[in-house]
Design a protein around this motif. Structure first.
Motif, mmCIF file in Angstrom:
data_model
loop_
_atom_site.group_PDB
_atom_site.id
_atom_site.type_symbol
_atom_site.label_atom_id
_atom_site.label_comp_id
_atom_site.label_asym_id
_atom_site.label_seq_id
_atom_site.Cartn_x
_atom_site.Cartn_y
_atom_site.Cartn_z
ATOM 1 N N UNK A 160 1.464 1.749 -4.931
ATOM 2 C CA UNK A 160 1.210 0.966 -3.720
ATOM 3 C C UNK A 160 -0.050 1.414 -2.996
ATOM 4 N N UNK A 161 -0.440 2.657 -3.189
ATOM 5 C CA UNK A 161 -1.655 3.161 -2.542
ATOM 6 C C UNK A 161 -2.891 2.439 -3.054
ATOM 7 N N UNK A 162 -2.789 1.836 -4.237
ATOM 8 C CA UNK A 162 -3.917 1.104 -4.811
ATOM 9 C C UNK A 162 -3.980 -0.333 -4.308
ATOM 10 N N UNK A 163 -2.994 -0.756 -3.511
ATOM 11 C CA UNK A 163 -2.950 -2.133 -3.010
ATOM 12 C C UNK A 163 -3.593 -2.238 -1.632
ATOM 13 N N UNK A 164 -4.141 -3.389 -1.354
ATOM 14 C CA UNK A 164 -4.610 -3.657 -0.010
ATOM 15 C C UNK A 164 -3.464 -4.162 0.843
ATOM 16 N N UNK A 165 -2.898 -5.294 0.439
ATOM 17 C CA UNK A 165 -1.752 -5.890 1.133
ATOM 18 C C UNK A 165 -0.627 -6.081 0.122
ATOM 19 N N UNK A 166 0.555 -5.571 0.424
ATOM 20 C CA UNK A 166 1.709 -5.714 -0.470
ATOM 21 C C UNK A 166 2.907 -6.154 0.356
ATOM 22 N N UNK A 167 3.432 -7.331 0.040
ATOM 23 C CA UNK A 167 4.587 -7.881 0.753
ATOM 24 C C UNK A 167 5.664 -8.217 -0.266
#
Length: 310
Positions: A160-167
């Protein structure tokens, strides 16, 4: 049998639970092939380049059915799904709700029913036949709940640290996920709460949310043609460019829905959605017949037939 049969009285009553033009004798919907409508609309469309920096909206339940080389436990399957998603950078992963005795529940029953399994936790060993596992609503509900549990745990922090926005949207509740210092923080996005049973009808809500976050483009990934017709209807009111990655296998293609809606015109798109819902949508019966007659003509014929016996 001493009294004569009054045929006029007999014909006042239905001969089956539903007219055979609309359903089967055991009460299930007749089904129509959706592909011709999609092929007709997309036959002359230009295939665009895949947009960069777009919000990626995934039909989660459809993705479950495409997973390959599955690991041994359900927890590892959840991480495999996350690995597939984080490559998109900005994502909304949405799963369906499962309501008993709903219209959609009948459609799922028609497709088949698998044996119920119990998922105790991430280390629960997966069923040998994963597709049969997905054929049970309770199983899919448990998998979605586990998905949220795994994605909000520390084991998912690195991805998740590699994501900008995660929903992640599970059971109608959407949560924004962020990772820092090896921990995952989950915060509910109240504007995305919905009691709509299927992701199909929530896609438009996600597109509006992406526009509010400042995105200029959104890509919807689903094999289902229902979403295409819904998006065509709403495209003129969504303040970003909407693409749909539709189909499976060799029939998979990327479509600029916003451009297609502009080319067709608002009146055409409005009428198209009504016709689609009336004739071939999942929760609507088709009009079966030996000859290739339009649904509208068949409906007119059925109404005349019924009026003759009133």
């Amino acid at each position: 049998m001493e009294k004569p049969i009054d045929l006029e009285e007999v014909m006042r009553y239905p001969l089956s639970p539903v007219p055979h033009s609309l359903g089967t004798s055991d009460g299930f919907f007749c089904k129509t092939n959706k592909a011709p409508m999609v092929h007709y609309l997309l036959s002359d469309t230009h295939v665009p380049d895949y947009p960069l920096g777009a919000m990626f909206i995934q039909d989660g339940n459809a993705l479950f059915h495409t997973l390959k080389n599955l690991p041994d436990t359900y927890g590892e399957i959840c991480l495999q799904v996350l690995d597939n998603m984080v490559a998109k950078q900005n994502l909304i992963f949405s799963t369906d709700n499962y309501e008993h005795e709903s219209i959609k529940a009948q459609e799922r029953l028609r497709r088949g029913f698998g044996e119920k399994c119990i998922i105790v936790g991430p280390k629960t060993v997966r069923a040998p036949e994963f597709k049969l596992f997905l054929a049970n609503e309770d199983n899919k509900k448990q998998l979605c709940q586990l998905l949220y549990k795994v994605w909000t745990s520390a084991v998912s922090a690195e991805q998740l640290a590699r994501c900008g926005t995660a929903i992640l949207s599970v059971e109608g509740l959407a949560h924004s996920l962020s990772a820092a210092d090896g921990e995952v923080t989950s915060k509910e996005v109240y504007s995305l709460r919905s009691n709509q049973e299927e992701t199909d009808t929530r896609i438009v809500l996600y597109c509006h949310h992406a526009a509010e976050l400042g995105f200029k483009r959104a890509v919807v990934r689903t094999p289902d043609s229902d979403v295409l017709f819904i998006l065509l209807y709403h495209a003129q009111n969504i303040k970003l460019t909407v693409y749909i990655d539709i189909g499976t296998g060799r029939g998979r293609q990327l479509v600029n829905v916003s451009q297609l809606a502009t080319d067709l015109g608002p009146e055409y798109c409005d009428t198209l959605l009504g016709y689609y819902v009336f004739s071939v949508e999942d929760c609507t019966s088709s009009f079966k017949g030996k000859r290739k007659v339009s649904p509208l003509k068949k409906l007119q014929k059925n109404l005349k037939y019924q009026a003759a016996f009133r």
